[in-house]
Scaffold this motif. Structure first.
Motif, PDB file in Angstrom:
ATOM      1  N   ARG A   1       3.745  52.079  63.578  1.00  0.00           N
ATOM      2  CA  ARG A   1       3.650  53.330  64.332  1.00  0.00           C
ATOM      3  C   ARG A   1       3.509  53.002  65.809  1.00  0.00           C
ATOM      4  O   ARG A   1       2.513  52.408  66.231  1.00  0.00           O
ATOM      5  N   LEU A   2       4.512  53.379  66.574  1.00  0.00           N
ATOM      6  CA  LEU A   2       4.500  53.145  68.026  1.00  0.00           C
ATOM      7  C   LEU A   2       4.053  54.406  68.748  1.00  0.00           C
ATOM      8  O   LEU A   2       4.599  55.487  68.497  1.00  0.00           O
ATOM      9  N   THR A   3       3.073  54.253  69.608  1.00  0.00           N
ATOM     10  CA  THR A   3       2.600  55.364  70.430  1.00  0.00           C
ATOM     11  C   THR A   3       2.797  54.996  71.892  1.00  0.00           C
ATOM     12  O   THR A   3       2.298  53.954  72.345  1.00  0.00           O
ATOM     13  N   ILE A   4       3.517  55.840  72.600  1.00  0.00           N
ATOM     14  CA  ILE A   4       3.738  55.608  74.036  1.00  0.00           C
ATOM     15  C   ILE A   4       2.750  56.473  74.805  1.00  0.00           C
ATOM     16  O   ILE A   4       2.719  57.698  74.647  1.00  0.00           O
ATOM     17  N   ILE A   5       1.969  55.831  75.608  1.00  0.00           N
ATOM     18  CA  ILE A   5       0.913  56.514  76.364  1.00  0.00           C
ATOM     19  C   ILE A   5       1.460  56.924  77.733  1.00  0.00           C
ATOM     20  O   ILE A   5       1.919  56.078  78.489  1.00  0.00           O
TER      21      ILE A   5
ATOM     22  N   SER B   1       0.341  49.456  63.741  1.00  0.00           N
ATOM     23  CA  SER B   1       0.407  50.356  64.888  1.00  0.00           C
ATOM     24  C   SER B   1       0.469  49.563  66.191  1.00  0.00           C
ATOM     25  O   SER B   1       0.047  48.399  66.257  1.00  0.00           O
ATOM     26  N   LEU B   2       1.000  50.237  67.215  1.00  0.00           N
ATOM     27  CA  LEU B   2       1.162  49.614  68.530  1.00  0.00           C
ATOM     28  C   LEU B   2       1.126  50.722  69.582  1.00  0.00           C
ATOM     29  O   LEU B   2       1.776  51.751  69.410  1.00  0.00           O
ATOM     30  N   SER B   3       0.350  50.506  70.639  1.00  0.00           N
ATOM     31  CA  SER B   3       0.304  51.466  71.744  1.00  0.00           C
ATOM     32  C   SER B   3       0.798  50.792  73.014  1.00  0.00           C
ATOM     33  O   SER B   3       0.387  49.667  73.326  1.00  0.00           O
ATOM     34  N   VAL B   4       1.681  51.494  73.722  1.00  0.00           N
ATOM     35  CA  VAL B   4       2.291  50.912  74.924  1.00  0.00           C
ATOM     36  C   VAL B   4       2.317  51.969  76.027  1.00  0.00           C
ATOM     37  O   VAL B   4       2.575  53.152  75.764  1.00  0.00           O
ATOM     38  N   GLN B   5       2.078  51.520  77.242  1.00  0.00           N
ATOM     39  CA  GLN B   5       2.123  52.430  78.386  1.00  0.00           C
ATOM     40  C   GLN B   5       3.572  52.833  78.663  1.00  0.00           C
ATOM     41  O   GLN B   5       4.506  52.011  78.551  1.00  0.00           O
ATOM     42  N   GLU B   6       3.772  54.083  79.031  1.00  0.00           N
ATOM     43  CA  GLU B   6       5.104  54.565  79.395  1.00  0.00           C
ATOM     44  C   GLU B   6       5.682  53.688  80.513  1.00  0.00           C
ATOM     45  O   GLU B   6       4.987  53.330  81.458  1.00  0.00           O
ATOM     46  N   GLY B   7       6.959  53.337  80.367  1.00  0.00           N
ATOM     47  CA  GLY B   7       7.620  52.513  81.374  1.00  0.00           C
ATOM     48  C   GLY B   7       7.571  51.030  81.094  1.00  0.00           C
ATOM     49  O   GLY B   7       8.368  50.259  81.626  1.00  0.00           O
TER      50      GLY B   7
END
Lengths: 110, 115
Positions: free
Chosen positions: A105-109, A10-16
């Motif tokens: 799993r990529l989640t864009i915050i 999994s990976l979480s990244v800020q929008e932009g």
């Protein structure tokens, strides 16, 4: 024996910001690499590919990099958007077989 | 243009039973391949059919079989079901043998639960 590995489940990244998804492979006979994107309750959809004779392929916000000496593949998404939240599979083609990684799993915050 | 259609979408079976899954490819596509997706294992290649002939097979036991009809529709069968067969089974089609470029069009999958 997993010939195609995605070590980050999994990976979480800020929008932009930039999302970087990584993939390693062990079989030097692979000659074509692909990324697929999968939303819940849908089948995977083809995103971008790269031949082993190239080291970069770009399509809009998506760029795939191939480092053959390191047997490493990466997908860059910039800028990341909320709709990019999905599971990303890398895949390698060789010997008329397509071998997939286990997915990230990529989640864009927002 | 209709996409790849898989039926049934969901099904529950018990150990020892057999199951048949169906896949209708995109019109004009002649290659159909099947994959098993389980948590932590990614997509595992089962087999590929092109013009009614099996072109390639993955590392699955003989309980897993398939066929392709003259209209390119394909079925896969799993006999003597085991608990570990619980998975999402995905079908993918392509115009030519998709394993030339790997660019496949996937259906939504058939989710099999074995109790």
């Amino acid at each position: 024996d997993q010939q195609v590995k995605q070590n980050s489940p999994s990976l979480s990244v800020q929008e932009g910001r930039i999302s970087i998804l990584n993939c390693d492979y062990t079989n030097s006979m692979f000659d074509y690499f692909l990324w697929y994107k999968k939303y819940p309750a849908e089948g995977p959809t083809f995103l971008i590919s790269i031949s082993s004779i190239k080291d970069k392929n770009e399509d809009g916000r998506f760029t795939v990099f191939l480092n053959k000496s390191a047997k490493h593949l990466s997908l860059h998404i910039v800028p990341s958007q909320p709709g990019d939240s999905a599971v990303y599979f890398c895949a390698a083609l060789g010997n008329e077989k397509l071998t997939f990684g286990t997915g990230t799993r990529l989640t864009i915050i927002p | 243009k209709a996409g790849v259609t898989q039926t049934p979408r969901y099904l529950i079976k018990t150990r020892g039973q057999q199951v048949t899954l169906s896949c209708s490819p995109i019109s004009g596509h002649r290659s159909v391949s099947w994959y098993q997706q389980t948590p932590g294992q990614g997509l595992q290649f089962l087999f590929e059919y092109f013009s009614e002939t099996q072109r390639n097979k993955g590392n699955f036991p003989g309980r897993f079989s398939g066929r392709q009809f003259s209209n390119s529709r394909s079925e896969m069968n799993v006999s003597t079901l085991e608990l570990g067969d619980s998975a999402l089974y995905l079908c993918a089609s392509s115009l030519k043998t998709g394993l030339n470029t790997g660019e496949l069009f996937f259906g939504e999958g058939s989710r099999l639960t074995v109790l």
